[in-house]
Scaffold this motif. Structure first.
Motif, mmCIF file in Angstrom:
data_model
loop_
_atom_site.group_PDB
_atom_site.id
_atom_site.type_symbol
_atom_site.label_atom_id
_atom_site.label_comp_id
_atom_site.label_asym_id
_atom_site.label_seq_id
_atom_site.Cartn_x
_atom_site.Cartn_y
_atom_site.Cartn_z
ATOM 1 N N ARG A 49 0.886 -1.389 -0.036
ATOM 2 C CA ARG A 49 -0.111 0.057 0.011
ATOM 3 C C ARG A 49 0.846 1.231 -0.084
ATOM 4 N NH1 ARG A 49 -4.706 0.915 1.708
ATOM 5 N NH2 ARG A 49 -4.017 2.540 0.307
ATOM 6 N N ARG A 50 0.465 2.097 -0.567
ATOM 7 C CA ARG A 50 0.662 3.405 -0.432
ATOM 8 C C ARG A 50 -0.248 4.510 0.402
ATOM 9 N NH1 ARG A 50 1.245 6.278 -6.369
ATOM 10 N NH2 ARG A 50 2.266 7.939 -5.274
ATOM 11 N N ILE A 51 0.005 4.582 1.218
ATOM 12 C CA ILE A 51 -1.097 5.209 2.414
ATOM 13 C C ILE A 51 -0.682 6.593 2.501
ATOM 14 C CG2 ILE A 51 -1.585 5.050 4.515
ATOM 15 C CD1 ILE A 51 -1.293 1.839 4.560
ATOM 16 N N LEU A 52 -1.825 7.601 2.470
ATOM 17 C CA LEU A 52 -1.607 9.073 2.928
ATOM 18 C C LEU A 52 -2.056 9.073 4.298
ATOM 19 C CD1 LEU A 52 -1.724 11.937 2.401
ATOM 20 C CD2 LEU A 52 -3.684 11.725 0.634
ATOM 21 N N LEU A 53 -1.393 9.672 5.046
ATOM 22 C CA LEU A 53 -1.645 10.025 6.267
ATOM 23 C C LEU A 53 -1.748 11.456 6.767
ATOM 24 C CD1 LEU A 53 0.618 7.533 8.564
ATOM 25 C CD2 LEU A 53 -1.833 7.266 7.945
ATOM 26 N N ILE A 54 -2.817 11.752 7.346
ATOM 27 C CA ILE A 54 -3.028 13.298 7.651
ATOM 28 C C ILE A 54 -2.757 13.619 9.188
ATOM 29 C CG2 ILE A 54 -4.578 15.059 7.437
ATOM 30 C CD1 ILE A 54 -5.421 12.786 4.974
ATOM 31 N N THR A 55 -2.006 14.343 9.571
ATOM 32 C CA THR A 55 -2.006 15.030 10.758
ATOM 33 C C THR A 55 -2.523 16.342 10.885
ATOM 34 O OG1 THR A 55 0.172 13.827 10.906
ATOM 35 C CG2 THR A 55 -0.616 14.905 12.854
ATOM 36 N N VAL A 56 -3.593 16.440 11.848
ATOM 37 C CA VAL A 56 -3.904 18.189 12.108
ATOM 38 C C VAL A 56 -3.386 18.494 13.198
ATOM 39 C CG1 VAL A 56 -6.292 17.722 10.593
ATOM 40 C CG2 VAL A 56 -6.091 17.358 13.002
ATOM 41 N N HIS A 57 -2.630 19.762 13.421
ATOM 42 C CA HIS A 57 -2.006 20.433 14.513
ATOM 43 C C HIS A 57 -3.013 21.370 15.053
ATOM 44 C CE1 HIS A 57 1.458 18.186 13.058
ATOM 45 N NE2 HIS A 57 1.128 18.607 12.096
ATOM 46 N N CYS A 58 -3.753 21.030 16.183
ATOM 47 C CA CYS A 58 -4.628 21.867 16.957
ATOM 48 C C CYS A 58 -4.083 22.256 18.366
ATOM 49 C CB CYS A 58 -6.162 21.337 17.002
ATOM 50 S SG CYS A 58 -6.538 20.540 15.509
ATOM 51 N N GLU A 59 -3.789 23.353 18.643
ATOM 52 C CA GLU A 59 -3.564 23.809 20.103
ATOM 53 C C GLU A 59 -2.866 22.755 20.933
ATOM 54 O OE1 GLU A 59 -7.602 24.420 20.167
ATOM 55 O OE2 GLU A 59 -7.641 26.631 20.123
ATOM 56 N N GLY A 60 -1.705 22.316 20.303
ATOM 57 C CA GLY A 60 -1.032 21.460 21.148
ATOM 58 C C GLY A 60 -1.296 20.023 21.082
#
Ligand code: OSB
Ligand code: MG
Length: 374
Positions: A29-40
């Motif tokens: 698999r080629r997997i797209l990971l998303i991280t949202v950075h919200c107030e720590g």
């Protein structure tokens, strides 16, 4: 929830065993990971778009660029009070539901962590354990398939689903039923048939299947309703259900008696809950589909599966069936009775292994607001 930045990563993960459907074979698999950075607090999401636009018209490249150019900037400009507010912000972008779900689910993850509550409770779940089934791909030989089924039954899985296509269907089901007359068995055609195959599809009725998943065109509801009137086996729709309106149309026209919910396919947790509710109000059971997810998407599937109307075993199974090493800790495990235990820790209840993710990353990009860059 102030979202300061979003990180996109592409990771590569080889599968322990190839996975073959009517549209092709996948080795890794080629997997797209998303991280949202919200107030720590960081929230993690997985975009389930595939390597190719074969299951759906989305694939990893469209998802990456749609998030980078449209969805990411749209969400960074807002101060959302909840992950629930995502959908209207994304509405101007048509389709691209897997890309949308990748961000929305990361925000739900962040919201649960901020509230110090389990994600499954924030979503409104009630179940403390999830019944598990397995989806077994097309193999090189029937003997290999029978061996795999043997292994999964011994591991405790509560439902076996096999992939079918013309030439790998009746002959295979006969062999399975000869050996296991009683097991909960279903099949998934991923649109391998047309209505011209009606006489052939009638033959599936002899196997006492729990369901036949997506026999006809990926974008069709009407012809599935015609087919459902002609066969006894319950039809389950996967690809055709893009949102709650599709689910309503399908159940009200009798196009299916069971619905597969994939949170990526319907555009995120908010829409997945709506699909769930529509089906529940029509007394149509749902189950959670899988997209060969890494631990991030897998733990989100577990959280979703705690909603009340997820009444049938899903395609959410143990990490080790897919990966030598999963990117979460602990890995997802299934009890000898075939259940995943849901825990009460905040967020997903699993830790994301950033060190391992860094090693698997082949591409990484951070998106910030235009203002922050100026
Ligand atoms: O149709 O359910 C499907 C995997 C990729 C694309 C489509 C499907 C599947 C599966 C695998 O069946 C389910 C799993 O994650 O084990
Ligand atoms: Mg399917």
């Amino acid at each position: 929830m102030k979202i300061e930045a979003i990180t996109l990563r592409e990771i590569h993960m080889p599968l322990v065993h190839f996975f073959e459907t009517s549209f092709g074979r996948t080795y890794g698999r080629r997997i797209l990971l998303i991280t949202v950075h919200c107030e720590g607090v960081n929230g993690w999401g997985e975009c389930v778009a595939g390597e190719d636009p074969f299951y759906s018209d989305e694939w990893i490249e469209t998802a990456w660029s749609t998030i980078k150019q449209y969805l990411g900037p749209a969400i960074l400009r807002r101060n959302l009070t909840s992950a629930r507010d995502c959908m209207p912000v994304f509405a101007p972008v048509r389709g691209h539901r897997m890309a949308k779900a990748g961000i929305e689910n990361a925000l739900w993850d962040a919201e649960a962590r901020q509230k110090n509550q389990p994600l499954w409770k924030v979503l409104g779940g009630t179940r403390h354990e999830i019944p598990c089934g397995v989806s077994i791909g097309i193999q090189d030989t029937v003997e290999q398939l029978l061996d795999k089924i043997d292994t999964e039954l011994a591991a405790g899985y509560r439902r076996i689903k096999i992939k079918v296509k013309p030439g790998w269907d009746i002959n295979v089901l006969e062999r399975i039923r000869a050996r296991w007359p009683q097991i909960l068995l279903s099949c998934d055609a991923n649109s391998a048939y047309t209505l011209d195959d009606l006489d052939h599809l009638r033959k599936f009725d002899q196997f006492n299947l729990l369901m036949i998943e997506q026999p006809l065109w990926n974008d069709d509801i009407y012809n599935h309703a015609r087919l459902q009137r002609e066969i006894r086996t319950a039809i389950c729709l996967d690809e055709s259900i893009r949102h709650a309106r599709d689910a309503a149309a399908a159940v009200e026209t009798g196009a299916c008696r069971i619905v597969n919910i994939k949170v990526g396919r319907v555009g995120g947790f908010s829409e997945a809950r709506k699909v769930h509710d529509v089906c529940q109000s029509h007394n149509v059971p749902v189950w959670c589909g899988g997209m060969l997810e890494s631990g991030v998407g897998r733990t989100h599937n577990i959280a979703l599966s705690t909603l009340e109307n997820f009444r049938l075993p899903g395609d959410v199974s143990a990490s080790k069936r897919y990966w030598q090493e999963d990117i979460i800790e602990p890995e997802v495990t299934v009890s000898p009775q075939g259940f995943i235990q849901v825990n009460d820790q905040p967020g997903t209840g699993y830790r994301v292994r950033e060190d391992l993710i860094d090693r698997l990353t082949v591409r990484k990009e951070m998106i910030r607001t235009a203002m922050a860059q100026a």
